[in-house]
Scaffold this motif. Structure first.
Motif, PDB file in Angstrom:
ATOM      1  N   HIS A 175       0.811  -1.213   0.000  1.00 27.97           N
ATOM      2  CA  HIS A 175       0.000   0.000   0.000  1.00 27.97           C
ATOM      3  C   HIS A 175       0.847   1.266   0.000  1.00 27.97           C
ATOM      4  N   THR A 176       2.087   1.160   0.445  1.00 27.04           N
ATOM      5  CA  THR A 176       3.006   2.298   0.415  1.00 27.04           C
ATOM      6  C   THR A 176       3.693   2.408  -0.945  1.00 27.04           C
ATOM      7  N   ASN A 177       4.270   1.303  -1.419  1.00 24.43           N
ATOM      8  CA  ASN A 177       5.115   1.344  -2.618  1.00 24.43           C
ATOM      9  C   ASN A 177       4.350   1.254  -3.937  1.00 24.43           C
ATOM     10  N   ASN A 178       3.305   0.460  -3.994  1.00 24.99           N
ATOM     11  CA  ASN A 178       2.632   0.247  -5.276  1.00 24.99           C
ATOM     12  C   ASN A 178       2.045   1.516  -5.895  1.00 24.99           C
ATOM     13  N   PRO A 179       1.401   2.385  -5.118  1.00 21.97           N
ATOM     14  CA  PRO A 179       0.906   3.619  -5.740  1.00 21.97           C
ATOM     15  C   PRO A 179       2.043   4.469  -6.332  1.00 21.97           C
ATOM     16  N   LEU A 180       3.198   4.479  -5.668  1.00 25.11           N
ATOM     17  CA  LEU A 180       4.337   5.238  -6.188  1.00 25.11           C
ATOM     18  C   LEU A 180       4.830   4.669  -7.517  1.00 25.11           C
ATOM     19  N   ASP A 181       4.719   3.342  -7.673  1.00 25.41           N
ATOM     20  CA  ASP A 181       5.188   2.670  -8.886  1.00 25.41           C
ATOM     21  C   ASP A 181       4.079   2.450  -9.919  1.00 25.41           C
ATOM     22  N   GLY A 182       2.843   2.853  -9.605  1.00 28.39           N
ATOM     23  CA  GLY A 182       1.739   2.656 -10.534  1.00 28.39           C
ATOM     24  C   GLY A 182       1.315   1.198 -10.653  1.00 28.39           C
ATOM     25  N   ILE A 183       1.509   0.427  -9.587  1.00 31.68           N
ATOM     26  CA  ILE A 183       1.164  -0.996  -9.572  1.00 31.68           C
ATOM     27  C   ILE A 183      -0.187  -1.181  -8.889  1.00 31.68           C
ATOM     28  N   THR A 184      -1.016  -2.036  -9.459  1.00 36.45           N
ATOM     29  CA  THR A 184      -2.252  -2.469  -8.823  1.00 36.45           C
ATOM     30  C   THR A 184      -2.278  -3.994  -8.869  1.00 36.45           C
ATOM     31  N   GLY A 185      -3.178  -4.586  -8.081  1.00 32.50           N
ATOM     32  CA  GLY A 185      -3.250  -6.038  -8.135  1.00 32.50           C
ATOM     33  C   GLY A 185      -4.021  -6.673  -7.012  1.00 32.50           C
ATOM     34  N   LEU A 186      -3.859  -7.984  -6.938  1.00 33.17           N
ATOM     35  CA  LEU A 186      -4.558  -8.833  -5.983  1.00 33.17           C
ATOM     36  C   LEU A 186      -3.582  -9.854  -5.418  1.00 33.17           C
ATOM     37  N   LEU A 187      -3.656 -10.082  -4.119  1.00 34.19           N
ATOM     38  CA  LEU A 187      -2.890 -11.128  -3.452  1.00 34.19           C
ATOM     39  C   LEU A 187      -3.876 -12.032  -2.728  1.00 34.19           C
ATOM     40  N   ALA A 188      -3.827 -13.324  -3.040  1.00 38.69           N
ATOM     41  CA  ALA A 188      -4.633 -14.316  -2.329  1.00 38.69           C
ATOM     42  C   ALA A 188      -3.670 -15.182  -1.519  1.00 38.69           C
ATOM     43  N   PHE A 189      -4.075 -15.519  -0.278  1.00 36.82           N
ATOM     44  CA  PHE A 189      -3.227 -16.313   0.604  1.00 36.82           C
ATOM     45  C   PHE A 189      -4.104 -17.227   1.434  1.00 36.82           C
ATOM     46  N   ASN A 190      -3.686 -18.494   1.545  1.00 31.42           N
ATOM     47  CA  ASN A 190      -4.487 -19.449   2.307  1.00 31.42           C
ATOM     48  C   ASN A 190      -3.781 -19.972   3.550  1.00 31.42           C
ATOM     49  N   GLY A 191      -2.709 -19.338   3.949  1.00 32.95           N
ATOM     50  CA  GLY A 191      -1.955 -19.799   5.095  1.00 32.95           C
ATOM     51  C   GLY A 191      -0.715 -20.572   4.701  1.00 32.95           C
ATOM     52  N   ALA A 192      -0.643 -20.995   3.436  1.00 36.73           N
ATOM     53  CA  ALA A 192       0.519 -21.747   2.955  1.00 36.73           C
ATOM     54  C   ALA A 192       0.962 -21.291   1.573  1.00 36.73           C
ATOM     55  N   ALA A 193       0.021 -20.936   0.717  1.00 36.86           N
ATOM     56  CA  ALA A 193       0.333 -20.590  -0.672  1.00 36.86           C
ATOM     57  C   ALA A 193      -0.155 -19.189  -1.008  1.00 36.86           C
ATOM     58  N   PHE A 194       0.612 -18.528  -1.876  1.00 33.78           N
ATOM     59  CA  PHE A 194       0.257 -17.218  -2.403  1.00 33.78           C
ATOM     60  C   PHE A 194      -0.141 -17.355  -3.863  1.00 33.78           C
ATOM     61  N   LEU A 195      -1.071 -16.537  -4.274  1.00 35.88           N
ATOM     62  CA  LEU A 195      -1.426 -16.343  -5.671  1.00 35.88           C
ATOM     63  C   LEU A 195      -1.512 -14.833  -5.837  1.00 35.88           C
ATOM     64  N   GLN A 196      -0.743 -14.270  -6.776  1.00 39.40           N
ATOM     65  CA  GLN A 196      -0.756 -12.820  -6.923  1.00 39.40           C
ATOM     66  C   GLN A 196      -0.799 -12.431  -8.385  1.00 39.40           C
ATOM     67  N   ILE A 197      -1.580 -11.387  -8.662  1.00 36.61           N
ATOM     68  CA  ILE A 197      -1.594 -10.750  -9.981  1.00 36.61           C
ATOM     69  C   ILE A 197      -1.185  -9.299  -9.761  1.00 36.61           C
ATOM     70  N   ILE A 198      -0.163  -8.867 -10.492  1.00 34.08           N
ATOM     71  CA  ILE A 198       0.274  -7.473 -10.429  1.00 34.08           C
ATOM     72  C   ILE A 198       0.174  -6.889 -11.833  1.00 34.08           C
ATOM     73  N   GLU A 199      -0.134  -5.603 -11.900  1.00 36.32           N
ATOM     74  CA  GLU A 199      -0.301  -4.953 -13.202  1.00 36.32           C
ATOM     75  C   GLU A 199       0.177  -3.517 -13.120  1.00 36.32           C
ATOM     76  N   GLY A 200       0.717  -3.058 -14.252  1.00 39.08           N
ATOM     77  CA  GLY A 200       1.212  -1.695 -14.322  1.00 39.08           C
ATOM     78  C   GLY A 200       2.111  -1.535 -15.529  1.00 39.08           C
TER      79      GLY A 200
END
Length: 142
Positions: free
Chosen positions: A29-54
């Protein structure tokens, strides 16, 4: 304007603590707006799934930092594509905590994304969730 969308999966490193997820979100939330990045992070306690765009350079720089981040391991890029518009325009980084089994997690994720996410992106997320055992943590060899 052409944007780069990158989707990956990874596993939380051994010893990953819940407060580390909070720190990831604070940094995003601090760095992504500065870099023009948006996205989604999903986490289930063991695995991450992330989509980043910019912008391509910003996404590639972030990908490089993610590859070095010790909080997760076994990062696999699942999709990399040029897109015309953002799937997550208002999210510096949205977080989806998946706490139930895989089927229920997919249902929760779809409900959260239905309004603001293009159908092809939703399908990518579901395909990614089906491709890793979100309800069974992977054990590290050796």
């Amino acid at each position: 304007m052409d944007l780069l969308s990158l989707a990956y999966t990874s596993w939380a490193s051994p010893g990953f603590r819940p407060d580390e997820l909070d720190e990831i979100m604070r940094q995003s939330h601090t760095n992504n707006p500065l870099d023009g990045i948006t996205g989604l992070l999903a986490f289930n306690g063991a695995a991450f799934l992330q989509i980043i765009e910019g912008a391509e350079t910003a996404v590639l720089d972030l990908e490089e930092r993610l590859q070095r981040d010790p909080r997760h391991c076994s990062l696999v890029v699942r999709d990399r594509r040029t897109v015309d518009k953002r799937a997550f325009p208002g999210w510096s980084m949205g977080l989806m905590r998946i706490t139930s089994g895989r089927f229920e997690g997919q249902s929760e994720l779809m409900k959260a994304l239905e309004r603001d996410t293009a159908p092809p992106v939703r399908e990518l997320i579901l395909a990614m969730m089906r491709s890793i055992p979100f309800d069974e943590p992977m054990s590290e060899a050796g």
